[in-house]
Design an enzyme around this catalytic site. Structure first.
Site, PDB file in Angstrom:
ATOM      1  CG  PHE A   1      -1.896   1.051   1.373  1.00 56.94           C
ATOM      2  CD1 PHE A   1      -3.158   0.895   0.811  1.00 56.94           C
ATOM      3  CD2 PHE A   1      -1.618   2.217   2.072  1.00 56.94           C
ATOM      4  CE1 PHE A   1      -4.116   1.898   0.951  1.00 56.94           C
ATOM      5  CE2 PHE A   1      -2.570   3.220   2.209  1.00 56.94           C
ATOM      6  CZ  PHE A   1      -3.830   3.053   1.646  1.00 56.94           C
TER       7      PHE A   1
ATOM      8  NE  ARG B   1      17.006 -12.345  38.621  1.00 58.04           N
ATOM      9  CZ  ARG B   1      17.835 -12.289  39.658  1.00 58.04           C
ATOM     10  NH1 ARG B   1      17.823 -13.223  40.583  1.00 58.04           N
ATOM     11  NH2 ARG B   1      18.660 -11.263  39.777  1.00 58.04           N
TER      12      ARG B   1
ATOM     13  CD  GLU C   1      -1.349   1.063   8.978  1.00 65.11           C
ATOM     14  OE1 GLU C   1      -1.540   1.976   8.149  1.00 65.11           O
ATOM     15  OE2 GLU C   1      -1.101  -0.097   8.651  1.00 65.11           O
TER      16      GLU C   1
END
Length: 392
Positions: free
Chosen positions: A126, A274, A369
């Site tokens: 596009f 952790r 966008e």
């Protein structure tokens, strides 16, 4: 107001999403390391994605697609985007902007020519952005000039997703030298990438998003037939592009939301594994706060996604809400991945852990966008226009 869009059969869609959910976890996520190393999605995975119909989700069934409505399309993007962004990137232009432009603005002949090819997995691009213009259509330089029965195109498009792989590009070009009201100087053209005069620049090096590619498309005296003009109508290109961007913005918002969920799941796992001071760091309240804030924000984005897509399927104009969702989801994803790096601590800065990749991959969501800033202006402009109309 147009009629509601029922989309795919609900049971069939539910089965499809379950299948996609498994495919993402069993096939796509294990392939991520190889894709990071090679910067390419393997052909066998691309062919599997074609076989699953992922390139034709939104194409009407008569053209070989799945005929999904906006809600289903966004849910699919959300599910797919739990994996690295390259997988959405390769299908997104087909099923988002180019499909939308053809459905809304194409002639029957153009739909019949291109939609089955896109649905089968020919890759599309596009072309709106240029070296000197993105959101500013008045500065667009690419020109289309009438020549005999057809057109000649000259110009360069920049940062074009999938350009190195594309078989066709939907290119925005000026058909009038003057900047006209409502951007009527811009038209849209369907350009097969093997047309003489079309060339693609080398793939740009990016901050993140391994496996997805952007490059320049250069057009030098590209001769096109008359029927390359989308909808056989001049001056509708920018309007078509903007309508298509609603779809693209919903897709980016869904992608940001899906990836934020992946990052948060990774942080949850790490925080439980952790240990510090003799216990898992998940037991520490300030770690819990970061996890909780992330969950709250992802839930808000998921709720916005459900609302904006339902409105789109009812035929409402969602320009403002799609923009609002895209801004919130992309900014939210940025905050979530930042916290995830923090939860990982020093390990979050190392390339051998996923946290730093999530951080780099997500940064683009706030830019493409429509940047956050352009969309804020657009939202405000609509609000002020509505307010003024209400005063009359």
């Amino acid at each position: 107001m147009s009629t509601a869009n029922p989309g795919m059969d609900a049971d069939v869609f539910e089965q499809f999403i379950e299948q996609l959910h498994r495919y993402v976890r069993d096939r796509l996520i294990p392939a991520e390391r190889e894709i990071i190393e090679t910067n390419l999605i393997p052909d066998d995975i691309l062919n599997e994605m074609r076989d699953m119909g992922l390139f034709g989700l939104t194409m009407p069934e008569e053209f070989g697609g799945a005929g999904m409505n906006v809600t289903q399309y966004a849910q699919t993007i959300l599910t797919l985007s739990y994996a690295m962004p390259a997988f959405r990137s390769i299908i997104s232009i087909n099923i988002g902007m180019v499909c939308s432009a053809l459905k809304n603005g194409g002639t029957e002949a153009q739909k019949a020519q291109w939609l089955p090819r896109l649905a089968a997995g020919e890759i599309a691009s596009f072309g709106l952005t240029e070296p000197g213009s993105g959101s500013d259509s008045a500065a667009m330089q690419t020109m289309a000039v009438r020549s005999g029965n057809g057109w000649v195109l000259n110009g360069t498009k920049r940062y074009i997703t999938n350009a190195p792989f594309a078989k066709v590009a939907l290119i925005m070009a000026r058909t009038n030298k003057e900047a006209l009201p409502k951007n009527a100087h811009v038209s849209a053209f369907l350009v097969p990438m093997d047309t003489p005069g079309v060339s693609v620049g080398k793939s740009d090096k990016k901050m993140g998003q391994s496996g997805s590619h952007i490059a320049d498309i250069v057009m030098e005296d590209v001769h096109l037939p008359a029927d390359a003009l989308l909808g056989d109508t001049e001056g509708r290109g920018f309007v078509t592009a903007m309508q298509s961007l609603d779809n693209g913005r919903i897709s980016v918002g869904a992608a940001a939301t899906g990836y934020a969920r992946r990052a948060l799941d990774s942080a949850l796992r790490y925080a439980n594994e952790r240990k510090a001071f003799g216990e898992p760091i998940a037991q520490f309240q300030l770690i819990q706060q970061m996890l909780a804030d992330s969950e709250i924000e992802i839930y808000a984005a998921e709720s916005m996604l459900a609302d904006v897509t339902a409105r789109a399927d009812r035929g409402e104009n969602v320009l403002r809400k799609a923009a609002a969702f895209k801004v919130f989801a992309s900014e939210m994803c940025g905050r979530v991945v930042d916290r995830v790096v923090q939860v990982y601590g020093g390990a979050g800065y190392l390339a051998e852990y996923d946290a730093e990749r999530f951080f780099r991959d997500s940064r683009i969501y706030r830019i493409y966008e429509g940047t956050t800033q352009i969309l804020q202006l657009q939202i405000a402009k609509h609000m002020l226009r509505e307010w003024a109309a209400g005063q009359g």
